[in-house]
Design a protein around this motif. Structure first.
Motif, PDB file in Angstrom:
ATOM      1  N   GLU A  13     -50.046 -15.021 -19.264  1.00  0.00           N
ATOM      2  CA  GLU A  13     -49.508 -13.934 -20.085  1.00  0.00           C
ATOM      3  C   GLU A  13     -49.447 -14.319 -21.560  1.00  0.00           C
ATOM      4  O   GLU A  13     -49.874 -13.550 -22.435  1.00  0.00           O
ATOM      5  CB  GLU A  13     -48.104 -13.557 -19.590  1.00  0.00           C
ATOM      6  CG  GLU A  13     -48.081 -12.843 -18.254  1.00  0.00           C
ATOM      7  CD  GLU A  13     -48.530 -11.393 -18.341  1.00  0.00           C
ATOM      8  OE1 GLU A  13     -48.505 -10.827 -19.455  1.00  0.00           O
ATOM      9  OE2 GLU A  13     -48.890 -10.816 -17.297  1.00  0.00           O
ATOM     10  N   CYS A  14     -48.935 -15.502 -21.857  1.00  0.00           N
ATOM     11  CA  CYS A  14     -48.739 -15.897 -23.258  1.00  0.00           C
ATOM     12  C   CYS A  14     -50.051 -16.180 -23.976  1.00  0.00           C
ATOM     13  O   CYS A  14     -50.163 -15.962 -25.189  1.00  0.00           O
ATOM     14  CB  CYS A  14     -47.836 -17.133 -23.332  1.00  0.00           C
ATOM     15  SG  CYS A  14     -46.134 -16.809 -22.844  1.00  0.00           S
ATOM     16  N   ARG A  38     -40.661 -22.306 -23.361  1.00  0.00           N
ATOM     17  CA  ARG A  38     -40.140 -21.256 -22.472  1.00  0.00           C
ATOM     18  C   ARG A  38     -39.491 -21.850 -21.225  1.00  0.00           C
ATOM     19  O   ARG A  38     -39.506 -21.228 -20.151  1.00  0.00           O
ATOM     20  CB  ARG A  38     -41.288 -20.311 -22.088  1.00  0.00           C
ATOM     21  CG  ARG A  38     -41.834 -19.547 -23.289  1.00  0.00           C
ATOM     22  CD  ARG A  38     -43.166 -18.888 -23.024  1.00  0.00           C
ATOM     23  NE  ARG A  38     -43.594 -18.097 -24.170  1.00  0.00           N
ATOM     24  CZ  ARG A  38     -44.218 -18.614 -25.226  1.00  0.00           C
ATOM     25  NH1 ARG A  38     -44.482 -19.919 -25.287  1.00  0.00           N
ATOM     26  NH2 ARG A  38     -44.582 -17.839 -26.235  1.00  0.00           N
ATOM     27  N   ARG A  62     -42.849  -9.862 -16.770  1.00  0.00           N
ATOM     28  CA  ARG A  62     -42.950  -9.537 -18.192  1.00  0.00           C
ATOM     29  C   ARG A  62     -41.616  -9.057 -18.758  1.00  0.00           C
ATOM     30  O   ARG A  62     -41.271  -9.379 -19.903  1.00  0.00           O
ATOM     31  CB  ARG A  62     -44.051  -8.491 -18.405  1.00  0.00           C
ATOM     32  CG  ARG A  62     -45.459  -9.085 -18.311  1.00  0.00           C
ATOM     33  CD  ARG A  62     -46.535  -8.040 -18.533  1.00  0.00           C
ATOM     34  NE  ARG A  62     -46.678  -7.171 -17.381  1.00  0.00           N
ATOM     35  CZ  ARG A  62     -47.402  -7.449 -16.320  1.00  0.00           C
ATOM     36  NH1 ARG A  62     -48.059  -8.598 -16.243  1.00  0.00           N
ATOM     37  NH2 ARG A  62     -47.507  -6.606 -15.304  1.00  0.00           N
ATOM     38  N   ALA A  63     -40.852  -8.305 -17.971  1.00  0.00           N
ATOM     39  CA  ALA A  63     -39.548  -7.829 -18.439  1.00  0.00           C
ATOM     40  C   ALA A  63     -38.613  -9.005 -18.704  1.00  0.00           C
ATOM     41  O   ALA A  63     -37.878  -9.018 -19.694  1.00  0.00           O
ATOM     42  CB  ALA A  63     -38.941  -6.891 -17.401  1.00  0.00           C
ATOM     43  N   THR A  64     -38.636  -9.998 -17.831  1.00  0.00           N
ATOM     44  CA  THR A  64     -37.794 -11.181 -18.020  1.00  0.00           C
ATOM     45  C   THR A  64     -38.249 -11.992 -19.224  1.00  0.00           C
ATOM     46  O   THR A  64     -37.422 -12.503 -20.002  1.00  0.00           O
ATOM     47  CB  THR A  64     -37.815 -12.071 -16.764  1.00  0.00           C
ATOM     48  OG1 THR A  64     -37.402 -11.294 -15.638  1.00  0.00           O
ATOM     49  CG2 THR A  64     -36.897 -13.269 -16.912  1.00  0.00           C
ATOM     50  N   MET A  65     -39.543 -12.103 -19.419  1.00  0.00           N
ATOM     51  CA  MET A  65     -40.069 -12.853 -20.562  1.00  0.00           C
ATOM     52  C   MET A  65     -39.693 -12.192 -21.887  1.00  0.00           C
ATOM     53  O   MET A  65     -39.491 -12.875 -22.892  1.00  0.00           O
ATOM     54  CB  MET A  65     -41.595 -12.974 -20.450  1.00  0.00           C
ATOM     55  CG  MET A  65     -42.068 -13.877 -19.322  1.00  0.00           C
ATOM     56  SD  MET A  65     -43.879 -13.878 -19.158  1.00  0.00           S
ATOM     57  CE  MET A  65     -44.367 -14.607 -20.734  1.00  0.00           C
ATOM     58  N   GLN A  66     -39.608 -10.872 -21.877  1.00  0.00           N
ATOM     59  CA  GLN A  66     -39.329 -10.145 -23.116  1.00  0.00           C
ATOM     60  C   GLN A  66     -37.842  -9.934 -23.378  1.00  0.00           C
ATOM     61  O   GLN A  66     -37.451  -9.530 -24.469  1.00  0.00           O
ATOM     62  CB  GLN A  66     -40.033  -8.783 -23.058  1.00  0.00           C
ATOM     63  CG  GLN A  66     -41.548  -8.901 -23.061  1.00  0.00           C
ATOM     64  CD  GLN A  66     -42.241  -7.611 -22.665  1.00  0.00           C
ATOM     65  OE1 GLN A  66     -41.586  -6.565 -22.516  1.00  0.00           O
ATOM     66  NE2 GLN A  66     -43.547  -7.660 -22.501  1.00  0.00           N
TER      67      GLN A  66
END
Length: 243
Positions: A85-86, A215, A238-242
């Motif tokens: 993702e990153c 991270r 993705r929600a947790t990462m953001q």
């Protein structure tokens, strides 16, 4: 969508994630087995199946041997997922622990991102990110990253070798197309080539380490969730990462 439909969809989603990879025939067989169990343990006419029944059946055989091992596998798979993702190499669709593979990260590859040398290097970094995450959290990595031609290490090595021999980006005679018929033998008997491939792998691992080190808190949080829930989908990741 009505409120009831939304509620049903929300309830079904965790079960759908647990069933990822199963065929329609697999699900049909599982439901038949559950109905048989319901009749035997309740009454001869009972055929109803609860959410808990389905969840437990889908989990059967998918857990790993211990919580410690599950967490280690979770860290490994999340290392892959977060790197994908990153580094914009792929979009993660699912991460899980347990099952036939021990753990799994499913992705949809961003083919535009890997059309240049640096994109392929980022792809290699993603393949090495599982091992890098283990080292970051545990100080060492299990041997599951290697061992077969489909392993993380094998795939990363093959890509690095392609960069050196077939993609026209090698620092050594870049215009000569020289992809070996037997890649393993070419590395065993050509130490100069093996050294260049190894340097690419080391650089890619450094890329992964930098992404993951920034991270660690996210990985730790997601690992706790993954050990508990077995599977997480890409949107949750993705929600947790953001957050």
């Amino acid at each position: 969508m009505t409120q009831n439909n939304q509620s049903n969809a929300a309830a079904l989603k965790p079960l759908a994630l647990l069933a990822a990879g199963m065929t329609g025939a697999d699900i049909e067989r599982l439901v038949r087995e559950l109905r048989g169990r319901c009749r035997r343990r309740r009454d001869p006419h009972a055929i109803s199946i609860s959410w808990t029944d389905l969840e437990q059946a889908l989990l059967t055989g998918k857990n790993v041997s211990s919580t410690d091992m599950a967490r280690r596998i979770a860290v490994h798979e999340l290392g892959h997922a977060i790197a994908y993702e990153c580094l914009d190499v792929a979009r993660v669709t699912l991460v899980r622990v347990g099952g036939d593979k021990g753990g799994e990260t499913r992705t949809a590859l961003n083919t535009e991102a890997i059309q240049e040398e640096q994109g392929v290097m980022r792809w290699i970094a993603c393949l090495l990110a599982g091992q890098a995450a283990e080292k970051l959290f545990h100080g060492s990595a299990l041997m599951g990253a290697g061992g077969s031609g489909e392993s993380d290490l094998a795939r990363a090595t093959a890509l690095a070798l392609d960069l050196e021999t077939g993609f026209g980006v090698s620092a050594d005679m870049p215009l000569v197309y020289r992809c070996p018929a037997n890649p393993t033998e070419s590395l065993l008997y050509n130490p100069l080539l093996a050294d260049r491939v190894n340097k690419r792998l080391m650089l890619a691992e450094e890329i992964a380490e930098e992404v993951l080190a920034a991270r660690q808190d996210i990985i730790a949080k997601l690992a706790d969730f993954l050990v508990r829930e077995i599977v997480i989908d890409g949107d949750q990741l993705r929600a947790t990462m953001q957050a």
